[in-house]
Design an enzyme around this catalytic site. Structure first.
Site, PDB file in Angstrom:
ATOM      1  N   LYS A  69       0.816  -1.216   0.000  1.00  0.00           N
ATOM      2  CA  LYS A  69       0.000   0.000   0.000  1.00  0.00           C
ATOM      3  C   LYS A  69       0.850   1.266   0.000  1.00  0.00           C
ATOM      4  O   LYS A  69       0.355   2.354  -0.304  1.00  0.00           O
ATOM      5  CB  LYS A  69      -0.959   0.010   1.191  1.00  0.00           C
ATOM      6  CG  LYS A  69      -0.302   0.163   2.550  1.00  0.00           C
ATOM      7  CD  LYS A  69      -1.348   0.116   3.655  1.00  0.00           C
ATOM      8  CE  LYS A  69      -0.706   0.198   5.038  1.00  0.00           C
ATOM      9  NZ  LYS A  69      -1.713   0.081   6.115  1.00  0.00           N
ATOM     10  N   HIS A 196       4.031  -4.178  15.530  1.00  0.00           N
ATOM     11  CA  HIS A 196       4.430  -3.031  14.712  1.00  0.00           C
ATOM     12  C   HIS A 196       4.870  -1.896  15.621  1.00  0.00           C
ATOM     13  O   HIS A 196       4.186  -1.564  16.585  1.00  0.00           O
ATOM     14  CB  HIS A 196       3.267  -2.564  13.833  1.00  0.00           C
ATOM     15  CG  HIS A 196       3.556  -1.295  13.080  1.00  0.00           C
ATOM     16  ND1 HIS A 196       4.335  -1.281  11.943  1.00  0.00           N
ATOM     17  CD2 HIS A 196       3.202  -0.004  13.314  1.00  0.00           C
ATOM     18  CE1 HIS A 196       4.438  -0.037  11.498  1.00  0.00           C
ATOM     19  NE2 HIS A 196       3.752   0.756  12.311  1.00  0.00           N
ATOM     20  N   GLU A 270       7.975  -5.739   7.454  1.00  0.00           N
ATOM     21  CA  GLU A 270       7.121  -5.140   6.421  1.00  0.00           C
ATOM     22  C   GLU A 270       7.567  -3.720   6.076  1.00  0.00           C
ATOM     23  O   GLU A 270       6.819  -2.754   6.245  1.00  0.00           O
ATOM     24  CB  GLU A 270       5.664  -5.134   6.887  1.00  0.00           C
ATOM     25  CG  GLU A 270       5.090  -6.508   7.157  1.00  0.00           C
ATOM     26  CD  GLU A 270       3.678  -6.454   7.721  1.00  0.00           C
ATOM     27  OE1 GLU A 270       3.038  -5.380   7.612  1.00  0.00           O
ATOM     28  OE2 GLU A 270       3.212  -7.465   8.276  1.00  0.00           O
TER      29      GLU A 270
END
Length: 448
Positions: A69, A196, A270
């Site tokens: 994204k 995260h 990521e």
């Protein structure tokens, strides 16, 4: 070789040593000045290769799964596919893009924390089995729609003060036990843990708590008979090389302590803006201009502007409903650079920049000092590769600006030396020698 679309409608300008990205930007501005003055991007794909090689040298144990994204343009995806990254997808559209590249479903993670049932079914159909999950309702939804799902439990991290962050996503250690009980009842496999840490919070203590909590979840999983084999340390990496080294300095000893190499645990991450942010420059055009007297106190750094001098408001042909969408979330510090040459002693004026929508939210830069600009002048914004090249808003029929991909000949050679290049990749390049002057006749036929 997999990783390249046979009908990809774009090309990459392979630049000789005498041709710079600035030359390409100048040429494109000249072309667009003649044909409509549309905004456009120039993307230096060689920077992706450099970033990947740096990642491999620093984060030796951590396999990158690129966050699609951040930037889903075809040149980026195909270069990263050739480099061998995995892909973290948040939607059916993104999974379809990556599947079209011929990427194995084992190298795709469906990371959206709030998944539509139809998209879970699509993941099951194409064999994307690795999904993240942080709640009982999401777990039950996955169980109903994906019989072969393998889950990463998404755990919450902590802020600098040691208190749980107010986060939209991520579950607590206490709730992990409940989720494992539910997974056992529903016959759903849990294979790992994800967390995260945002790029605004890189304190060592945050990673220490997150990785130690992940270890607790792994130990908990053994009690339930789950075979755990993956730790996902998330994204949040900036494109600053020093930042990556600082993170690795924190993370590496923690991994050695809690998840040593002989444990058989695959460690992934990521990264998104780490790869693409600095690779893209956006060129925009001034489409309207207003001048007014200063009627409010200016920021300290702009006090050199006299009260009797005009304050300029400029409207450009891209905004927060387009390439500056990250501005709405406060994640973008847009710094304009004037393309035209001006004298060092030319006066600077207090200025603000706005997008074309005439909406009160469409402010790009609130205060800056610029020479007086004219309608038709160009501004450049560096480091626009992250968050600017995703799906577009339909507000005022804004279209994505065209993207012009380039790579220097030296970066191409480095890519070859690293074993990432191939004849299949070469068909997407055309050569721009230094002995010619770039002109409108030199086509940069790259699809938007």
């Amino acid at each position: 070789m997999k990783g390249f679309l046979e009908d990809a409608n774009y090309s990459i300008s392979l630049l000789d040593e005498g041709v710079t990205p600035g030359d390409v930007i100048d040429n494109c501005i000249y072309e667009h000045t003649l044909t409509g003055k549309n905004a456009f991007f120039v993307g230096d794909l060689g920077k992706l290769t450099k970033q990947h090689i740096h990642w491999q040298n620093v984060m030796t144990r951590v396999k990158p799964f690129y966050n699609v994204k951040c930037n889903s343009t075809p040149g980026v995806l195909e270069i990263l596919a050739a480099l061998g990254t995995g892909f973290a997808c948040s939607s059916k559209t993104e999974m379809a893009l990556i599947q079209d590249l011929g990427i194995s479903s084992k190298n795709i993670i469906f990371t959206n924390p709030c998944k539509q049932a139809s998209q879970i079914k699509y993941a099951a159909k194409i064999g994307v089995n690795l999904l993240s999950c942080d709640s009982e309702l999401e777990l039950k939804k996955i169980a109903r729609n994906h019989p072969n799902a393998k889950l990463l439990l998404h755990i919450a991290t902590e802020d600098n003060g040691g208190e749980e962050m107010i986060m939209k996503f991520g579950t607590t250690l206490k709730n992990c036990r409940h989720l494992m009980e539910c997974a056992k009842e529903l016959d759903v496999q849990i294979v790992g843990v994800k967390f995260h840490v945002s790029n605004s919070c890189k304190e060592p203590q945050v990673y220490k708590h997150a990785i130690s909590d992940a270890r607790c979840v792994f130990d908990m999983a053994e009690e339930f008979g789950f075979t755990m084999n993956m730790l996902n340390i998330g994204g949040g990496f900036t494109d600053n090389e020093q930042n990556l080294e600082e993170v690795n300095h924190i993370v590496s000893p923690l991994l050695d302590m809690y998840f040593p190499e002989d444990s058989g645990i695959n460690v992934v991450s990521e990264p998104g803006c780490y790869y693409v942010s600095s690779a893209f420059t956006l060129a925009v055009n001034v489409v309207a201009k207003k001048a007014a007297q200063c009627d409010k106190r200016l920021p300290f750094e702009m006090e050199q502007t006299r009260n009797d001098e005009p304050v300029f408001t400029y409207y450009i042909n891209d905004g927060v409903y387009g390439s500056f969408a990250s501005k709405l979330s406060g994640n973008l510090n847009a710094i304009p650079e004037v393309h035209k040459k001006y004298k060092e002693d030319e006066p600077l004026f207090a200025s603000s920049l706005w997008g074309p929508s005439c909406d009160e939210l469409d402010q790009i830069v609130e205060n800056c000092l610029l020479p007086e600009l004219n309608i038709g002048d160009w501004l450049l914004f560096d480091s626009m590769g992250s968050g600017a090249l995703g799906e577009r808003s339909t507000f005022n029929d804004l279209q994505r600006p065209p993207v012009y991909y380039i790579m220097s000949f030296s970066d191409w050679c480095e890519m070859q030396d690293a074993g990432f290049a191939s004849d299949t990749l070469m068909k997407n390049f055309f050569f721009v020698p230094s002995c010619i002057q770039l002109s409108p006749e030199d086509t940069f036929s790259i699809a938007a």
